[in-house]
Design a protein around this motif. Sequence first.
Motif, short mmCIF file in Angstrom:
data_model
loop_
_atom_site.label_atom_id
_atom_site.label_comp_id
_atom_site.label_asym_id
_atom_site.label_seq_id
_atom_site.Cartn_x
_atom_site.Cartn_y
_atom_site.Cartn_z
N LEU A 36 0.85 -1.14 -0.02
CA LEU A 36 0.07 -0.16 -0.14
C LEU A 36 0.86 1.40 -0.02
CD1 LEU A 36 -2.80 -1.00 2.36
CD2 LEU A 36 -3.09 -0.65 -0.04
N ASN A 37 1.84 1.32 0.56
CA ASN A 37 2.73 2.33 0.76
C ASN A 37 3.63 2.61 -0.45
OD1 ASN A 37 2.21 3.24 3.33
ND2 ASN A 37 3.88 2.11 4.30
N SER A 38 3.76 1.59 -1.23
CA SER A 38 4.43 1.69 -2.56
C SER A 38 3.60 1.91 -3.80
CB SER A 38 5.57 0.53 -2.83
OG SER A 38 4.54 -0.73 -3.18
N MET A 39 2.09 1.88 -3.50
CA MET A 39 1.14 1.93 -4.66
C MET A 39 0.97 3.42 -5.12
SD MET A 39 -2.87 0.52 -4.68
CE MET A 39 -3.48 1.75 -3.59
N GLU A 40 0.79 3.42 -6.34
CA GLU A 40 0.81 4.71 -6.85
C GLU A 40 -0.79 4.85 -7.38
OE1 GLU A 40 2.05 7.09 -10.78
OE2 GLU A 40 3.26 5.60 -10.22
N VAL A 41 -1.27 6.00 -6.84
CA VAL A 41 -2.71 6.12 -7.03
C VAL A 41 -2.95 7.16 -8.72
CG1 VAL A 41 -5.01 7.29 -6.32
CG2 VAL A 41 -3.27 6.55 -4.75
N LYS A 42 -3.54 6.16 -9.47
CA LYS A 42 -3.56 6.83 -10.87
C LYS A 42 -4.90 6.51 -11.47
CE LYS A 42 -1.39 2.89 -12.82
NZ LYS A 42 -0.18 2.44 -13.67
N GLY A 43 -5.10 7.41 -12.46
CA GLY A 43 -6.24 7.26 -13.23
C GLY A 43 -7.75 8.08 -12.47
N VAL A 44 -7.25 8.82 -11.48
CA VAL A 44 -8.55 9.55 -10.79
C VAL A 44 -8.23 10.85 -10.88
CG1 VAL A 44 -8.99 7.54 -9.23
CG2 VAL A 44 -7.31 9.03 -8.50
N LYS A 46 -7.97 14.75 -9.05
CA LYS A 46 -7.00 15.17 -7.86
C LYS A 46 -7.76 15.19 -6.65
CE LYS A 46 -4.76 19.57 -6.01
NZ LYS A 46 -4.54 18.76 -4.88
N ARG A 47 -8.99 15.25 -6.45
CA ARG A 47 -9.83 15.14 -5.15
C ARG A 47 -9.87 13.80 -4.80
NH1 ARG A 47 -15.17 14.13 -3.78
NH2 ARG A 47 -15.91 14.97 -1.79
N TRP A 54 -5.06 9.80 1.59
CA TRP A 54 -5.27 9.94 2.90
C TRP A 54 -5.82 8.36 3.71
CZ3 TRP A 54 -9.30 8.70 6.32
CH2 TRP A 54 -9.44 9.34 7.43
N LYS A 55 -6.63 7.80 2.99
CA LYS A 55 -6.99 6.67 3.25
C LYS A 55 -5.73 5.43 3.47
CE LYS A 55 -11.65 6.28 1.78
NZ LYS A 55 -12.35 5.55 2.77
N ILE A 56 -4.89 5.66 2.62
CA ILE A 56 -3.58 4.69 2.60
C ILE A 56 -2.51 5.22 3.90
CG2 ILE A 56 -1.30 4.20 1.45
CD1 ILE A 56 -3.02 4.17 -1.20
N ALA A 97 -12.09 7.40 -12.39
CA ALA A 97 -12.34 6.00 -12.24
C ALA A 97 -13.15 5.80 -10.90
CB ALA A 97 -11.16 5.01 -12.18
N LYS A 98 -12.94 6.89 -9.92
CA LYS A 98 -13.67 6.55 -8.82
C LYS A 98 -15.10 7.48 -8.44
CE LYS A 98 -12.88 7.66 -3.79
NZ LYS A 98 -13.75 8.32 -3.53
N CYS A 99 -15.06 8.73 -8.97
CA CYS A 99 -16.13 9.33 -8.95
C CYS A 99 -17.02 9.56 -10.29
CB CYS A 99 -15.97 10.74 -8.44
SG CYS A 99 -14.83 11.85 -9.32
N CYS A 100 -16.43 9.14 -11.47
CA CYS A 100 -17.14 9.11 -12.80
C CYS A 100 -17.23 10.50 -13.11
CB CYS A 100 -18.40 8.28 -12.63
SG CYS A 100 -17.86 6.58 -12.26
#
Length: 177
Positions: A36-44, A46-47, A54-56, A97-100
Motif C-alpha cells: 500500500l505504501n508503494s502503490m501509486e494512485v492513478k487514473g483518478v 485530484k480530489r 489519505w486512506k492509505i 475511475a472513482k467518482c466518474c
Amino acid sequence: MSTSRGNTSRKRPQKHQNRTVFKNDLHDTSQKTKFLNSMEVKGVCKRCKDILEWKIKFKKYKPLSAARKCVGCEQKTVKYAYHLLCDNCATEKGVCAKCCKPFHEEVLEELSEDKNLHQKLTGLPERKRRSILRYIEKHQDGSSTTQVNVMAHIEDVLAGMRQLDCVSESDSDSGAT
C-alpha cells in the motif's frame, strides 16, 4: 456534556493531544502495508487522489481481495478498491475511475500548451471559468483552430468583464461625490 443539545462551543482543549505524527508502518511491517505504501494512485481526479492517499496514509484503505465488476463494460476488471470503472473504460470515457466525473483540469492542460490560458482562467471568477470550460468541452476536436476559437472566446469574456468593471467604477465614483 459536549453532545448536549445547544452546546456548540467547547471550553477545554481536546483530551489527548497528538505528540507524534501517525506512521502506518511503525508497528506493522507486513507485505500488505509495504504494498500500500508503494502503490501509486492513478487514473483518478485530484480530489479522489487526495482521498485515496489519505486512506492509505492512515490505514483506512481496504484493498480488494478479488476483482470487481466495472460499471462501464460489465466485466470483472476493476483491480483497485473504491473504483467504479476499470482503467480502460475510464481512459476511454475521459472520466475519473472513482467518482466518474470528467477531468476538467486535464482537458484544459491538454488543450493549451502554453500556460497563458491557464493563468487567464485562474484569474476569472468561478462562474466565468466554468462557462469557458463548458465551451472548451463543447468545441473540442483537437485542432489548432479550436484553440484559436477558445482564446478568442476568452478574450471576449475578459473584454466584457473589463467593461463591467469600468462601468461599476464610474458608478461608484459618481455616487461618492
